[in-house]
Enzyme design. Structure first.
Site, mmCIF file in Angstrom:
data_model
loop_
_atom_site.group_PDB
_atom_site.id
_atom_site.type_symbol
_atom_site.label_atom_id
_atom_site.label_comp_id
_atom_site.label_asym_id
_atom_site.label_seq_id
_atom_site.Cartn_x
_atom_site.Cartn_y
_atom_site.Cartn_z
ATOM 1 N N GLY A 1 -1.613 7.529 0.730
ATOM 2 C CA GLY A 1 -2.560 7.580 2.682
ATOM 3 C C GLY A 1 -0.218 7.551 3.201
ATOM 4 O O GLY A 1 0.373 7.642 2.612
ATOM 5 N N ILE A 2 -0.280 6.871 4.470
ATOM 6 C CA ILE A 2 0.235 6.915 5.230
ATOM 7 C C ILE A 2 1.679 6.089 4.482
ATOM 8 O O ILE A 2 2.770 6.041 4.883
ATOM 9 C CB ILE A 2 0.471 5.954 6.204
ATOM 10 C CG1 ILE A 2 -0.732 7.281 6.864
ATOM 11 C CG2 ILE A 2 1.452 5.279 7.125
ATOM 12 C CD1 ILE A 2 -1.614 6.371 9.074
ATOM 13 N N GLY A 3 1.122 4.923 4.093
ATOM 14 C CA GLY A 3 2.183 4.000 2.855
ATOM 15 C C GLY A 3 3.054 5.144 2.252
ATOM 16 O O GLY A 3 4.043 5.087 1.712
ATOM 17 N N SER B 1 -3.997 -0.902 15.005
ATOM 18 C CA SER B 1 -4.831 0.710 15.001
ATOM 19 C C SER B 1 -5.497 0.622 16.187
ATOM 20 O O SER B 1 -5.951 -0.333 17.100
ATOM 21 C CB SER B 1 -5.802 0.000 13.568
ATOM 22 O OG SER B 1 -7.240 0.876 13.567
ATOM 23 N N TYR C 1 -13.087 -4.040 10.863
ATOM 24 C CA TYR C 1 -12.492 -3.615 10.212
ATOM 25 C C TYR C 1 -11.626 -3.655 11.560
ATOM 26 O O TYR C 1 -10.384 -4.183 11.550
ATOM 27 C CB TYR C 1 -12.291 -2.084 9.684
ATOM 28 C CG TYR C 1 -11.708 -1.445 9.972
ATOM 29 C CD1 TYR C 1 -10.793 -1.778 8.868
ATOM 30 C CD2 TYR C 1 -10.791 -0.120 10.860
ATOM 31 C CE1 TYR C 1 -9.297 -0.711 8.397
ATOM 32 C CE2 TYR C 1 -9.559 -0.089 10.966
ATOM 33 C CZ TYR C 1 -8.942 -0.120 9.846
ATOM 34 O OH TYR C 1 -7.773 0.144 9.712
ATOM 35 N N ASN D 1 1.570 3.734 -2.306
ATOM 36 C CA ASN D 1 1.031 4.693 -3.176
ATOM 37 C C ASN D 1 0.264 5.973 -3.173
ATOM 38 O O ASN D 1 0.147 6.311 -3.956
ATOM 39 C CB ASN D 1 0.281 3.562 -4.737
ATOM 40 C CG ASN D 1 -0.871 2.743 -4.210
ATOM 41 O OD1 ASN D 1 -0.497 1.820 -3.588
ATOM 42 N ND2 ASN D 1 -2.169 3.159 -4.327
ATOM 43 N N GLY E 1 0.544 -1.388 0.007
ATOM 44 C CA GLY E 1 -0.438 0.068 0.306
ATOM 45 C C GLY E 1 0.968 1.281 0.236
ATOM 46 O O GLY E 1 0.232 2.335 0.066
#
Length: 331
Positions: free
Chosen positions: A31-33, A156, A181, A29, A27
């Site tokens: 957000g946080i990643g 999270s 989630y 690409n 991930g």
């Protein structure tokens, strides 16, 4: 993992050099990643963005390249929801070793109906936990080939108030998106700790570490067009929230430290310093339900069955003995 001596004060703005190292960020690409990847690229390491969307990955690579001179960043097509594709994805890395993987990618659904992958797994549990579990299996030979490699799992706050239902891991009978989630993230965190126990039992130098990013808002995140844009109005209207939470660039700091800092130990959890919501990264005591080794061992066994994979860190004989002891303690 890096050239910085142990016990050197950590500076999030002056990271140790890591030339010759290779890091995979799932991930990476967006957000946080994205910010994890950007910051790691600044160390001189080769950073691989694991993403199923080639166009978004290309945009992220261009953005990082415009900010990090000489950045070595590439894309690996990776679809964590498609378990059958992960072996070939890892083969496509074309690496003989991997120094760290940051298990960051995730999907969060806000509304019903319940969605499934092609293999029939609930989408959030499949992507956030099962996909990373299976990916770790396929990456294990590359990680074992690198001394002191790291497996960094992004947890999270959503997992703090949840508990796993081992009889309904995929929310088949009672699906509530936010709860599902949170449970998928809890599964990731329990996996990371069980993974560390198994690595230690095998005498491995690879470390498994948990991080969580705290509170992260797009409006407090610096612009990285076209990866991330924000208006002046959005930034100004949310500035007071900066006393409580932070942008996604700062939310990346725990994962970056867990990847690079030689003082990090397996089985730790790293989070923002101020109430676990914002600030520079520090270790945080494990939440009470994270030290439930019986649930973690049963989740591991279920994950092996659901993915058809079995991460192995030692000889088959010794692993069988370890599994037998674990199974006995779970009864």
């Amino acid at each position: 993992m890096s050239s910085v001596p142990k016990d050197t004060p950590w500076n999030v703005h002056r990271l140790p050099r890591a030339e010759g190292k290779s890091f995979l960020v799932t991930g990476g690409n967006a957000g946080i990643g994205y910010f994890v990847a950007e910051q790691l690229a600044g160390t001189g390491a080769t950073v691989v963005l694991g993403s199923r969307d080639t166009a978004k990955a290309d945009a992220a690579i261009a953005s990082i390249g415009s900010r990090v001179p000489g950045a070595k960043v590439k894309h690996l097509r990776l679809d964590l929801a498609d378990l059958a594709s992960l072996e070939s994805s890892v083969a496509a890395l074309e690496l003989d070793r991997l120094d760290a993987v940051v298990l960051n990618a995730g999907v969060a659904l806000d509304n019903p109906p319940r969605r499934e992958t092609k293999a029939g797994h609930e989408l959030m549990f499949a992507t956030n936990h099962l996909g990373h579990f299976a990916l770790t299996h396929w990456l294990t030979p590359l990680l074992m080939a690198s001394p002191a490699s790291r497996i960094v799992t992004t947890g999270s706050f959503a997992a703090k108030s949840e508990r796993l239902d081992l009889d309904d891991l995929q929310s088949t009978h009672d699906y509530r998106p936010k709860r599902s989630y949170g449970r998928s993230k809890l599964a990731q965190m329990l996996f990371a700790l069980e993974l560390d126990r198994r690595l230690r039992a095998a005498g491995s130098t690879t470390l498994s570490v948990i991080v969580h990013p705290g509170g992260a808002l797009d409006s407090l995140t610096p612009a990285r067009p076209p990866v991330h844009t924000r208006t002046t109005g959005e930034r100004l209207s949310h500035l007071p929230l900066g006393l409580l939470v932070q942008g996604k660039d700062a939310a990346a700091w725990p994962a970056v430290r867990a990847t690079l800092d030689p003082n990090v130990c397996g089985g730790q959890m790293w989070s923002p310093r101020v109430f676990g919501l914002r600030g520079t990264p520090r270790t945080e005591p494990l939440w009470n339900h994270l030290v439930d080794t019986t649930t973690a061992a049963r989740l591991w066994a279920a994950s092996c069955e659901l993915t058809g994979t079995r991460p192995t860190f030692t000889s088959p004989t010794r692993l069988d003995e370890t599994d037998s002891r674990t199974a006995g303690s779970a009864e």
